[in-house]
Design an enzyme around this catalytic site. Structure first.
Site, PDB file in Angstrom:
ATOM      1  N   ARG A 200       0.957  -1.331   0.238  1.00 39.84           N
ATOM      2  CA  ARG A 200       0.006   0.390   0.036  1.00 39.84           C
ATOM      3  C   ARG A 200       1.142   1.098   0.233  1.00 39.84           C
ATOM      4  NH1 ARG A 200      -3.686   0.805   4.364  1.00 39.84           N
ATOM      5  NH2 ARG A 200      -2.143   0.988   5.828  1.00 39.84           N
TER       6      ARG A 200
ATOM      7  N   SER B 132       7.110  -5.073   7.200  1.00 40.75           N
ATOM      8  CA  SER B 132       6.397  -6.059   8.663  1.00 40.75           C
ATOM      9  C   SER B 132       7.455  -7.590   8.457  1.00 40.75           C
ATOM     10  CB  SER B 132       5.833  -5.475   8.619  1.00 40.75           C
ATOM     11  OG  SER B 132       5.121  -4.883   8.696  1.00 40.75           O
TER      12      SER B 132
ATOM     13  N   ASP C  48       5.378  -3.308  11.446  1.00 40.67           N
ATOM     14  CA  ASP C  48       4.000  -2.884  11.991  1.00 40.67           C
ATOM     15  C   ASP C  48       3.705  -3.196  13.679  1.00 40.67           C
ATOM     16  OD1 ASP C  48       4.864  -5.825  11.917  1.00 40.67           O
ATOM     17  OD2 ASP C  48       2.774  -5.796  10.810  1.00 40.67           O
TER      18      ASP C  48
HETATM   19  C1  GLC Z   1       6.031 -11.253  10.942  1.00 44.47           C
HETATM   20  C2  GLC Z   1       6.810 -10.181  10.583  1.00 44.47           C
HETATM   21  C3  GLC Z   1       7.226  -8.948  11.968  1.00 44.47           C
HETATM   22  C4  GLC Z   1       5.683  -8.778  11.857  1.00 44.47           C
HETATM   23  C5  GLC Z   1       4.157  -9.704  11.968  1.00 44.47           C
HETATM   24  C6  GLC Z   1       3.400  -8.851  11.612  1.00 44.47           C
HETATM   25  O1  GLC Z   1       5.859 -12.423  12.235  1.00 44.47           O
HETATM   26  O2  GLC Z   1       8.709 -11.156  10.962  1.00 44.47           O
HETATM   27  O3  GLC Z   1       8.331  -8.334  11.710  1.00 44.47           O
HETATM   28  O4  GLC Z   1       5.218  -8.024  12.868  1.00 44.47           O
HETATM   29  O5  GLC Z   1       5.034 -10.935  10.864  1.00 44.47           O
HETATM   30  O6  GLC Z   1       3.075  -8.742  11.021  1.00 44.47           O
END
Ligand code: GLC
Length: 453
Positions: A80, A144, A198
């Site tokens: 996004r 993320s 995130d």
């Molecule tokens: C996975 C990623 C992490 C992220 C999570 C939620 O665990 O390794 O960095 O925060 O997904 O998206």
């Protein structure tokens, strides 16, 4: 369960076995909390630990951050681009959002292709909004995945999660890769002002308006959490003034001190990252459907459910049952379970008997309940780490479809808090935190800009 095949002991015994392996008792939760604390301690001290405890180079928001930012959000099957305005008084406006589906070819191909795709999406967004390509703009990049940051706007990918495997990215600085891809298509004036997980975006976005929010959690495709830690406790970190707090991205999805069932072992072995992210594979939306699928596959093999050949085909296919299907099935409270019927008959399975429908829903509930109880155990661990006697109120800002949409998920988590803390459980308040990946990232970029200046 009142069913006709219930008369057979094999059936009874096997259902009890499933109930046992998916249960997480209060005592087990207490052991998980102890193990979480020991892994947190090790992670903060720089010892080998399943919890990486990654410094984020930012603290929570003060509510006065201001400015216009373009936020990028990469962390699942969509990318996004979001234009965000912060008014400096806790108000945020999303001025525009574009969403692009990330094809499997980009998730699993080369990193260069993935970042070229992202750069082209950004270009498309700017052209669509009539933003000149040579305009100086600050980007807030929510990426993320587990990133070892070296400052607020730089960091190396430690490992991919959630099905991504793009080559040539692990060990590289994500911001450098993005900049290279942008330069290639002639965009030179975009500067990444913040690289953000995130969870960190979620905590910062929620704390912009809710100062008692001190845990950010994602319960969606993946799962993870962050919280503000006293810098003095981040022992692995030398050379920083030991004053104030910094948010720690725990990467709790990788926590591995857990009882795993044979089904979890199957899921792990079939994943692109075996041995890693064991908690995530038992909790998050990317995996719950798969867990239920492999259990049903086993039930079919044992002749305890769906006695139709086509059911064998359906439940043998990876990914044929999604967490969303489970969610719909559990939301269906009718006696004849039309949702199961709808799902099953869509795949041409015939002879759907009531007993099989009931059993599918029953097992679905075992899997989702375990997920919620493990999530609650993890949240309780973080809260008790900060406040061992649970004296204060803690708002937990949570984003992700499991928390937001799965029937009864929040209630199942809260049951665990009550078992553990009785009346004090009211000090843990789980609230939905919307769009940390856009707004939260923009706020972090604003915090970074204000400390720079
Ligand atoms: C996975 C990623 C992490 C992220 C999570 C939620 O665990 O390794 O960095 O925060 O997904 O998206």
């Amino acid at each position: 369960m009142s069913t006709k095949t219930k008369t057979t002991t094999a059936y009874d015994e096997f259902v009890s076995y499933l109930e046992k392996i998916f249960a997480v008792s209060t005592d087990e939760v207490k052991v998980i909390i102890k193990d979480f604390h020991s892994e947190m301690q090790k992670g903060l001290s720089g010892f080998e630990s399943s919890l990486k405890m990654l410094p984020s180079f930012t603290d929570r928001a003060k509510g006065i951050e201001k400015g216009k930012f373009i936020a990028l959000d990469l962390g699942g099957t969509n990318f996004r681009v979001i234009a965000v305005d912060l008014d400096g008084k806790g108000g945020t406006t999303i001025v525009g959002v574009n969403k692009y589906v990330i094809d499997k070819q980009y998730m699993e191909g080369s990193g260069e292709q993935l970042f070229d795709f992202i750069a082209n999406c950004i270009k498309g967004f700017m052209e669509g909004k009539n933003i000149p390509l040579d305009k100086k703009l600050e980007l807030a990049f929510t990426f993320s995945f587990p990133v070892e940051q070296t400052n607020v706007a730089a960091g190396k990918l430690l490992t991919w999660t959630k099905g991504f495997t793009a080559s040539g990215v692990v060990g590289e600085d994500i911001v450098v890769l993005l900049n290279e891809a942008l330069r290639k298509i002639g965009i030179k004036n975009l500067k990444v002002a913040a690289l953000v997980n995130d969870t960190v975006g979620t905590l910062v976005a929620k704390s912009y308006t809710e100062p008692s929010c001190d845990v950010g959690v994602i319960l969606g495709t993946g799962t993870n959490a962050c919280y503000p830690e006293k810098i003095i406790n981040i022992r692995k970190w030398r050379g920083m003034p030991p004053k104030g707090n910094m948010i720690i991205n725990m990467e709790w999805g990788n926590f591995d001190k857990l009882f795993v069932s044979p089904y979890d072992k199957d899921i792990d072995a079939a994943s692109p990252n075996p041995g890693k992210h064991r908690l995530e594979k038992m909790v998050s939306g990317m995996f719950l459907g798969e867990i239920l699928r492999v259990v049903v596959r086993d039930l079919i093999k044992r002749d305890l459910i769906f006695k139709d050949e086509s059911a064998t085909n359906l439940f043998s296919k990876n990914g044929s049952l999604k967490t969303e299907n489970m969610s719909n099935i559990e939301a269906d409270t009718s006696d004849n379970l039309g949702e199961v019927e709808a799902f099953i008959s869509k795949h041409n399975v015939k002879n759907i008997d009531q007993n099989s429908k009931d059993l599918l829903k029953h097992v679905s509930k075992l899997v989702s309940k375990r997920s919620a109880r493990l999530s609650a155990a993890a949240i309780a661990s973080v809260v008790l780490w900060m406040d061992p006697e649970l004296k204060n109120k803690h708002v937990i800002g949570i984003d992700g479809s499991l928390f937001e949409k799965y029937p009864g998920y929040k209630d199942m988590m809260e049951e665990v808090f009550i078992e553990l803390f009785k009346t004090h459980a009211k000090n843990i308040v789980c609230e939905h935190a919307r769009d940390g990946s856009g707004v939260g990232a923009a706020i972090i970029a604003a915090i970074a800009a204000s400390t720079e200046g």
